[in-house]
Scaffold this motif. Sequence first.
Motif, PDB file in Angstrom:
ATOM      1  N   ALA A 431       0.506  -0.786   3.324  1.00  0.00           N
ATOM      2  CA  ALA A 431       0.610   0.055   2.322  1.00  0.00           C
ATOM      3  C   ALA A 431       1.692   1.011   2.642  1.00  0.00           C
ATOM      4  O   ALA A 431       2.356   1.532   1.959  1.00  0.00           O
ATOM      5  CB  ALA A 431      -0.783   0.676   2.469  1.00  0.00           C
ATOM      6  N   ALA A 432       1.846   1.336   3.930  1.00  0.00           N
ATOM      7  CA  ALA A 432       3.073   2.310   4.380  1.00  0.00           C
ATOM      8  C   ALA A 432       4.397   1.631   4.052  1.00  0.00           C
ATOM      9  O   ALA A 432       5.308   2.404   3.465  1.00  0.00           O
ATOM     10  CB  ALA A 432       2.704   2.532   5.730  1.00  0.00           C
ATOM     11  N   ASP A 433       4.503   0.403   4.243  1.00  0.00           N
ATOM     12  CA  ASP A 433       5.922  -0.469   3.947  1.00  0.00           C
ATOM     13  C   ASP A 433       5.904  -0.141   2.447  1.00  0.00           C
ATOM     14  O   ASP A 433       7.288   0.087   1.923  1.00  0.00           O
ATOM     15  CB  ASP A 433       5.747  -1.823   4.427  1.00  0.00           C
ATOM     16  CG  ASP A 433       5.786  -1.938   5.735  1.00  0.00           C
ATOM     17  OD1 ASP A 433       6.533  -1.020   6.348  1.00  0.00           O
ATOM     18  OD2 ASP A 433       5.539  -3.090   6.375  1.00  0.00           O
ATOM     19  N   ASP A 434       5.123  -0.263   1.509  1.00  0.00           N
ATOM     20  CA  ASP A 434       5.060  -0.223  -0.048  1.00  0.00           C
ATOM     21  C   ASP A 434       5.430   0.962  -0.291  1.00  0.00           C
ATOM     22  O   ASP A 434       6.349   1.283  -1.265  1.00  0.00           O
ATOM     23  CB  ASP A 434       3.552  -0.686  -0.629  1.00  0.00           C
ATOM     24  CG  ASP A 434       3.407  -2.108  -0.424  1.00  0.00           C
ATOM     25  OD1 ASP A 434       4.488  -2.943  -0.204  1.00  0.00           O
ATOM     26  OD2 ASP A 434       2.226  -2.786  -0.369  1.00  0.00           O
ATOM     27  N   ALA A 435       4.780   2.116   0.279  1.00  0.00           N
ATOM     28  CA  ALA A 435       5.193   3.368   0.290  1.00  0.00           C
ATOM     29  C   ALA A 435       6.516   3.887   0.439  1.00  0.00           C
ATOM     30  O   ALA A 435       7.236   4.749  -0.381  1.00  0.00           O
ATOM     31  CB  ALA A 435       4.234   4.443   0.666  1.00  0.00           C
ATOM     32  N   LEU A 436       7.190   3.299   1.324  1.00  0.00           N
ATOM     33  CA  LEU A 436       8.438   3.559   1.681  1.00  0.00           C
ATOM     34  C   LEU A 436       9.515   3.072   0.681  1.00  0.00           C
ATOM     35  O   LEU A 436      10.265   3.741   0.380  1.00  0.00           O
ATOM     36  CB  LEU A 436       8.754   2.850   3.237  1.00  0.00           C
ATOM     37  CG  LEU A 436       8.116   3.860   4.439  1.00  0.00           C
ATOM     38  CD1 LEU A 436       8.192   2.940   5.887  1.00  0.00           C
ATOM     39  CD2 LEU A 436       8.921   5.002   4.775  1.00  0.00           C
TER      40      LEU A 436
END
Length: 573
Positions: A431-436
């Motif tokens: 999810a962090a990768d998607d948010a970045l």
Amino acid sequence: MYDPSVQRALRRPGVLRRTAPLFGAALAALALLLTLAPSRHETLFAESAIGVFAIWALALVGSWARLPRAAELAIPLLLLGLFAAVRVRLGSGMPGITLAPVFLIPVFWIAIYGTRGELWIVIAILASLRLVPAIVHRDEAELAYSAAALLVSAVVSLLAQRVVERTRATEESLRRILDQLPVGFVMHQHGYIAYANQAFAKTMGYDDGAQLVGVPSASFVHPDERARLAQRFTRAHRGEALPVEDRRMVRKDGGEVVLEIAPMALHFGGEHTVGAVLRDVTGERSAAEREKAQRAQLEAILSSVADGVAIVDADRKGIYANPAYLELFGLDADDFRGLDRPAFIAKVSALTDEADRVAAMLGKDPGAPELVTFMRPRRRIMRRTFRRIELPTGSGFLVVWHDVTADHDLAAERERLAATDPLTGLPNRRAADDALVRELARARRAGTPLCVALLDLDHFPRVNDTFGHHEGDRVLVTVAGVLRAQARITDVIARWGGEEFLAVLPGDRDGARAYCARVREALAELSIANVGAITISAGIAELARDESIEAAVGRADAHLYDAKAAGRDRIAG
């Protein structure tokens, strides 16, 4: 015109059914010839094979259904001529004598598929081809062999034809019985009527059933009924048991009659075909009564369907809606009947918070299924499908609204769980990768700064070693709560891995440092039972123009390392 009194092989459909009985045997005879003849006759075998295949091609491409029956004698006569030419090339002796049985192939063909007169003609021609040359050349061996073969073939052929004639007589008796039936009966073969009894002929305005033989079956069927009736006859030909159905038919004078039709698979004229019993029910059931019965049956079925189902005409005006559909939109049957598209769009738009999108969707031509979220009187996610159908009055549409709320919510929950760290409840690394990616695109689109921060608990392995992993997990959950509490609504805080956390912070470096400072201060005031105080180090990086996400996270990681090296409990970058 098709004549069922003599079933001709060349009038059958399909290559194999038309030619295999005669030419399969002819090919076997040529193979026998190759075996018996000396090697010097290999050229003769090739010439004979070419001749057989030429005759086969003639049988295949000829329009035999339009030719007189006598024309079909050409095929066996040509074959007789071919075998006679082969016999002449072989000359006298054993190879020529052994060819005698080959001449019987056309004879048996005529015995099965021809008349008795045609059989005598072929036997006479064969006798002239075999016996006359033997008498002229005084070839006693061939004369004796051929005479015996002709005698045997004549007897066997006459016996075979007698069996065939008995079968035809049985069929003729059946026809006489069918002619006495009070209801119509027809036999459909290759798209044409092969037999029609007197009752059907009179119903259709003809004097005699023989007048209908050879007429295309479709010419009696109302144009609107042809496709459906052809489909039923195809299913009946496969052996399916079908219920009785009414169909509109056209009489000789152009008038319409309604016939109750029961098709069935039969064996007629040596072939599998379709027969049908037809009863005139024009006076019993008017078109209005049939339509009323069909409508009542359809409404009874649709009333039990949980989905909202409606039928509208080509102008999108309401014709019918089931109870589930009426309940969904707060309508009654009278309100829906005749309801036009603008009024319906206004009704649906009032139930959603996306009125413009829904109005655009309902206003365009039918396409792929689409989702609409209803918020009133309660939240429901509905999938709408719109398909063209044919109605008794012309084209129309079938509309189905299916409630997919449970499926949609379940999929959303699965997606949420797949993107959530099970221990801390924070977004996971995926999810962090998607948010970045998402926040970087937004920042570049708006021309605003974006920062990333990596935060790591100081001396966390010592906590696990000293107090155990259970206490270590409790510390991670507590710190995750602090990180979440100090974040803004636009920030994304995720567990990056182990005791390391990633913060995606829209804004400049000062704002990112302020967030990390708030986290340090909140942890400084916190004492965790059994563990005591916990400190955290942080590394910050503000994304430069055209810098990749990976590069920015790498710089934040380097600054975090600097903070650790400088004594921990610090913010670097």
